[in-house]
Design a protein around this motif. Sequence first.
Motif, PDB file in Angstrom:
ATOM      1  N   PRO A   1       0.813  -1.232   0.000  1.00 43.45           N
ATOM      2  CA  PRO A   1       0.000   0.000   0.000  1.00 43.45           C
ATOM      3  C   PRO A   1       0.841   1.273   0.000  1.00 43.45           C
ATOM      4  N   GLU A   2       2.101   1.176   0.400  1.00 40.46           N
ATOM      5  CA  GLU A   2       2.938   2.374   0.429  1.00 40.46           C
ATOM      6  C   GLU A   2       3.250   2.941  -0.948  1.00 40.46           C
ATOM      7  N   ARG A   3       2.944   2.138  -1.983  1.00 38.08           N
ATOM      8  CA  ARG A   3       3.155   2.615  -3.349  1.00 38.08           C
ATOM      9  C   ARG A   3       2.001   2.231  -4.271  1.00 38.08           C
ATOM     10  N   THR A   4       0.833   2.066  -3.673  1.00 39.75           N
ATOM     11  CA  THR A   4      -0.370   1.730  -4.416  1.00 39.75           C
ATOM     12  C   THR A   4      -1.268   2.956  -4.515  1.00 39.75           C
ATOM     13  N   VAL A   5      -1.752   3.220  -5.736  1.00 44.24           N
ATOM     14  CA  VAL A   5      -2.630   4.368  -5.975  1.00 44.24           C
ATOM     15  C   VAL A   5      -3.843   3.876  -6.746  1.00 44.24           C
ATOM     16  N   ARG A   6      -5.024   4.269  -6.274  1.00 43.63           N
ATOM     17  CA  ARG A   6      -6.234   3.866  -6.972  1.00 43.63           C
ATOM     18  C   ARG A   6      -6.417   4.696  -8.245  1.00 43.63           C
ATOM     19  N   ALA A   7      -6.881   4.040  -9.315  1.00 37.84           N
ATOM     20  CA  ALA A   7      -7.121   4.741 -10.579  1.00 37.84           C
ATOM     21  C   ALA A   7      -8.169   5.831 -10.407  1.00 37.84           C
ATOM     22  N   ALA A   8      -9.127   5.625  -9.485  1.00 37.08           N
ATOM     23  CA  ALA A   8     -10.171   6.620  -9.263  1.00 37.08           C
ATOM     24  C   ALA A   8      -9.573   7.919  -8.724  1.00 37.08           C
ATOM     25  N   VAL A   9      -8.527   7.818  -7.912  1.00 35.46           N
ATOM     26  CA  VAL A   9      -7.862   9.017  -7.392  1.00 35.46           C
ATOM     27  C   VAL A   9      -7.202   9.787  -8.534  1.00 35.46           C
ATOM     28  N   LEU A  10      -6.545   9.084  -9.422  1.00 35.92           N
ATOM     29  CA  LEU A  10      -5.904   9.734 -10.559  1.00 35.92           C
ATOM     30  C   LEU A  10      -6.946  10.405 -11.441  1.00 35.92           C
ATOM     31  N   ARG A  11      -8.076   9.730 -11.626  1.00 31.46           N
ATOM     32  CA  ARG A  11      -9.145  10.311 -12.454  1.00 31.46           C
ATOM     33  C   ARG A  11      -9.668  11.599 -11.831  1.00 31.46           C
ATOM     34  N   ALA A  12      -9.863  11.584 -10.501  1.00 30.56           N
ATOM     35  CA  ALA A  12     -10.367  12.775  -9.816  1.00 30.56           C
ATOM     36  C   ALA A  12      -9.380  13.931  -9.938  1.00 30.56           C
ATOM     37  N   LEU A  13      -8.104  13.629  -9.862  1.00 30.65           N
ATOM     38  CA  LEU A  13      -7.083  14.666 -10.013  1.00 30.65           C
ATOM     39  C   LEU A  13      -7.124  15.274 -11.412  1.00 30.65           C
ATOM     40  N   LEU A  14      -7.176  14.418 -12.415  1.00 30.31           N
ATOM     41  CA  LEU A  14      -7.121  14.890 -13.796  1.00 30.31           C
ATOM     42  C   LEU A  14      -8.354  15.695 -14.183  1.00 30.31           C
ATOM     43  N   LEU A  15      -9.499  15.347 -13.601  1.00 31.16           N
ATOM     44  CA  LEU A  15     -10.733  16.027 -13.987  1.00 31.16           C
ATOM     45  C   LEU A  15     -11.047  17.236 -13.117  1.00 31.16           C
ATOM     46  N   GLY A  16     -10.518  17.283 -11.889  1.00 31.30           N
ATOM     47  CA  GLY A  16     -10.876  18.404 -11.016  1.00 31.30           C
ATOM     48  C   GLY A  16      -9.850  18.743  -9.978  1.00 31.30           C
ATOM     49  N   GLY A  17      -8.608  18.383 -10.197  1.00 36.29           N
ATOM     50  CA  GLY A  17      -7.564  18.679  -9.223  1.00 36.29           C
ATOM     51  C   GLY A  17      -7.261  20.163  -9.133  1.00 36.29           C
ATOM     52  N   ASP A  18      -6.724  20.577  -7.983  1.00 37.09           N
ATOM     53  CA  ASP A  18      -6.391  21.985  -7.765  1.00 37.09           C
ATOM     54  C   ASP A  18      -5.165  22.384  -8.568  1.00 37.09           C
ATOM     55  N   ARG A  19      -5.018  23.692  -8.725  1.00 34.55           N
ATOM     56  CA  ARG A  19      -3.840  24.252  -9.369  1.00 34.55           C
ATOM     57  C   ARG A  19      -3.200  25.269  -8.428  1.00 34.55           C
ATOM     58  N   ALA A  20      -1.902  25.259  -8.348  1.00 38.13           N
ATOM     59  CA  ALA A  20      -1.193  26.251  -7.544  1.00 38.13           C
ATOM     60  C   ALA A  20      -0.921  27.479  -8.392  1.00 38.13           C
ATOM     61  N   ASP A  21      -1.026  28.640  -7.747  1.00 40.24           N
ATOM     62  CA  ASP A  21      -0.782  29.881  -8.477  1.00 40.24           C
ATOM     63  C   ASP A  21       0.639  29.915  -9.016  1.00 40.24           C
ATOM     64  N   GLY A  22       0.738  30.257 -10.275  1.00 37.45           N
ATOM     65  CA  GLY A  22       2.055  30.372 -10.892  1.00 37.45           C
ATOM     66  C   GLY A  22       2.693  29.053 -11.260  1.00 37.45           C
ATOM     67  N   GLU A  23       1.994  27.950 -11.112  1.00 31.45           N
ATOM     68  CA  GLU A  23       2.532  26.624 -11.444  1.00 31.45           C
ATOM     69  C   GLU A  23       1.688  25.981 -12.542  1.00 31.45           C
ATOM     70  N   ILE A  24       2.282  25.011 -13.243  1.00 29.90           N
ATOM     71  CA  ILE A  24       1.578  24.247 -14.275  1.00 29.90           C
ATOM     72  C   ILE A  24       1.285  22.872 -13.699  1.00 29.90           C
ATOM     73  N   ALA A  25       0.033  22.602 -13.460  1.00 29.54           N
ATOM     74  CA  ALA A  25      -0.337  21.313 -12.870  1.00 29.54           C
ATOM     75  C   ALA A  25      -0.101  20.189 -13.865  1.00 29.54           C
ATOM     76  N   SER A  26       0.356  19.077 -13.344  1.00 29.35           N
ATOM     77  CA  SER A  26       0.550  17.884 -14.175  1.00 29.35           C
ATOM     78  C   SER A  26       0.610  16.669 -13.275  1.00 29.35           C
ATOM     79  N   LEU A  27       0.307  15.513 -13.889  1.00 28.70           N
ATOM     80  CA  LEU A  27       0.364  14.256 -13.156  1.00 28.70           C
ATOM     81  C   LEU A  27       1.642  13.537 -13.555  1.00 28.70           C
ATOM     82  N   GLY A  28       2.592  13.478 -12.621  1.00 27.42           N
ATOM     83  CA  GLY A  28       3.842  12.774 -12.858  1.00 27.42           C
ATOM     84  C   GLY A  28       4.042  11.712 -11.804  1.00 27.42           C
ATOM     85  N   LEU A  29       3.996  10.452 -12.218  1.00 23.81           N
ATOM     86  CA  LEU A  29       4.030   9.353 -11.262  1.00 23.81           C
ATOM     87  C   LEU A  29       4.912   8.239 -11.798  1.00 23.81           C
TER      88      LEU A  29
END
Length: 487
Positions: free
Chosen positions: A41-69
Amino acid sequence: MEINELTPAEARVWRAFPRGERVDFRAADDEDPAEGGSWGPERTVRAAVLRALLLGGDRADGEIASLGLAGARITGSLELQYATIEHPVRLRHCHFEEVPRCYAARLRELNLSESVLPGLVAHAIRVDGVLRMTRTRFHGLVRLAGAEIAGSLYLEGARIDAPDAGEPVLQLNQAVLGADLWAPGLRVRGQTRLTGASVAGRIGLADAELDAPGGVALDAQYLSVGSGVGARCLRARGRLDFRGARVPGTLDLLHAHLSEPGDTALRASSSVIGELWLRGGERLTGALNLRRARIDHLTLAPEMVPDQVCLSDLGYTALSPHEPAAHRLAMLERDGDGYVPYAYEQLAASYRRIGDDGAARTVQLAKQRRHRRTLPWYGRLWGHLQDAAVGYGFRPLRAGGWLLSLLAAGSLAYGLHPPAPLKPSEAPQFNPVFYTLDLLLPIVSFGQESAFAPKDHQQWLAYLLIVLGWILASTVIAGVTRTVNRQ
């Protein structure tokens, strides 16, 4: 999804996303993601979490959001059908337990390099950048039919293994690529389909292995390429099918090994190709079909030509390497379409184009001899006479040899036993040479034949010389007329 519902590993990914930071769970760079099923579990990520990030994840001001895993075990199915993803997606060295589904999705960039997946469903996907699957391993179908990729598709060193799928395992039919399909070292067990695909740049398949014995290893019918196809050292078990393809550059099959016993190893019928290179590799195991193809420069080594070829209406401007005509004629004898006059004309024209008129005449003579086999007995008889006399007009010196031989025989015979004159008081002095010429040449007269009257065996010899003279004259005229008409 609330942040307190996340596992520590997922929370780490969630926090990194707004800042575009990469999360790497790997303990070592040489880890094998194929063993990811045992990761905890220390390196397990659910696909649903990734989907939620890609569709509605937050963005930091002045940064370019991206999913890098990297180095994660991804459980569940990553469902992105019809989604529009504004962020780059990089899931490298990951282990997917279920097939990601990206049907008709739109993404900026997708990178699945060095990961292990049970397959990929991405029909009609649209990628504004590049799609990278470098050294990715798939244990199921890769569905990219109708995909639109503005940049390149990278599959170098990728492995796709689904030989019993019952359908193409790598599906790129009707795909549109704005740059290259770069796949040197690709290994596919099952059919690769590129039917109707359009690649604006180049296709790279050097050192690739396509394994579909008893079927079609690469279905590239009606493929359109902006540049060329580099498939040097390609190994294919199963047919390579380029029927109707458009390759303005080079279709490079140097040092390739193509095998489909009992069927067609390479089909490029009705295709338009700038240069086709078949040289330096092993002899094709299976037929070579180039019917109706149009090729500017055909590089075809005789040692690679299989036992059966299909060359009906094949057109080419240049043929290399330069070989004696006998080596090329052996290929035409293997044509499964039987006697194809156009194939001989093309070969003769290629020799004339480089100034080898002797080889061109040899090819034209071989064409007449091959045609003779298709005629009834009387046509074959007349053909043999033309061949023996003047080589169908392509061996004019042969007529001189026959003439000198008959002249020598007649002169000797009549010189030893001169015929009696018809009117001794008016007859000119007998000359055995000119008397024989009078008999041999139907039109020319030296006044000898009409002044002397041979008897018995001399008369029969005269008849024979007259008949042979007419046959020789007729074959010479027929041969010369054929040559002049052709020129």
